[in-house]
Design an enzyme around this catalytic site. Structure first.
Site, PDB file in Angstrom:
ATOM      1  N   CYS A   1      -6.688  -1.570   4.837  1.00 12.28           N
ATOM      2  CA  CYS A   1      -5.904  -2.404   3.912  1.00 12.28           C
ATOM      3  C   CYS A   1      -6.850  -3.002   2.865  1.00 12.28           C
ATOM      4  CB  CYS A   1      -5.198  -3.512   4.697  1.00 12.28           C
ATOM      5  SG  CYS A   1      -4.162  -4.573   3.660  1.00 12.28           S
TER       6      CYS A   1
ATOM      7  N   ASP B   1       0.825  -1.205   0.000  1.00  8.75           N
ATOM      8  CA  ASP B   1       0.000   0.000   0.000  1.00  8.75           C
ATOM      9  C   ASP B   1       0.868   1.268   0.000  1.00  8.75           C
ATOM     10  OD1 ASP B   1      -1.648   2.232   1.134  1.00  8.75           O
ATOM     11  OD2 ASP B   1      -3.176   0.664   1.280  1.00  8.75           O
TER      12      ASP B   1
HETATM   13 ZN    ZN Z   1      -2.606  -3.194   2.803  1.00  5.16          ZN
END
Ligand code: ZN
Length: 204
Positions: free
Chosen positions: A101, A41
């Site tokens: 997430c 990410d």
């Molecule tokens: Zn993530």
């Protein structure tokens, strides 16, 4: 892409000369003290959130900060773990999950991932994480995602221990494992208390 090239120009013109001594040392020295395993990410930047200098962190980033359990097949994550622990001798390994997430949200919400076969296969490394969260009986929505993010850190730490280099270093007390969860919106983080299995505010 232009922004990246301009950023590099600024780095080489301003940042690099200002820290010339550090980069001169790093040209011939690679001695990181920690292995940081985080999510790919873009919002979770290991060096930024730990305020680490170049050379300090050995970093592995995967979708969902997943660590496949050890097998004898070719595996880039396993190779990086082995190198960091066995060769570089890092003293600490952090597995860091994070709020919002995408991988954990997809799993917690049971989203349709049939158009993403590689993602689907990869996310099976979170099966034990899902089992933990399922047993917890969390209601659907943000609470379940937050629970899964934490359960996933626990499950990936367990996977990490299956790697021979980690198993050996743990017996020799050369390495300490840590579980973190970083909250993007508040800039805060929690750390796993291995005694209680609970997460508490991360303090320096
Ligand atoms: Zn993530």
């Amino acid at each position: 892409m232009n922004a990246m090239a301009q950023g590099f120009q600024r780095f080489s013109r301003e940042v690099f000369p200002a820290r010339a001594a550090l980069f001169e040392e790093l040209a011939t020295t690679h001695r990181p003290t920690a292995l940081f395993i985080g999510c790919s990410d873009a919002r979770v930047v290991p060096e930024l959130i730990t305020q680490s200098d170049p050379g300090e962190l050995f970093v592995i980033r995967t979708a969902g900060n997943l660590v496949p359990p050890y097998t004898r097949g070719p595996d880039g994550v396993a190779a990086s773990i082995e190198y960091a622990v066995d060769v570089l001798g890092v003293a600490d390994v952090v597995v860091c999950g994070h709020s919002a997430c995408g991988a954990m949200t997809a799993l917690a919400s049971g989203g349709d991932l049939t158009a993403l076969p590689a993602v689907t296969t990869w996310l099976h490394h979170a099966d034990a994480s899902m089992a933990r969260t399922g047993a917890g009986g969390h209601p659907a929505g943000p609470e379940r995602v937050a629970a899964l993010v934490k359960d996933n850190v626990l499950a990936q730490l367990a996977n990490l221990r299956t790697h021979p280099s980690v198993a050996k270093a743990l017996v020799q007390r050369k390495v300490t494992l840590h579980g973190w969860v970083y909250d993007i919106g508040s800039g805060s983080a929690e750390t796993l208390d291995t005694e209680t299995g609970r997460f508490t505010a991360l303090a320096g």
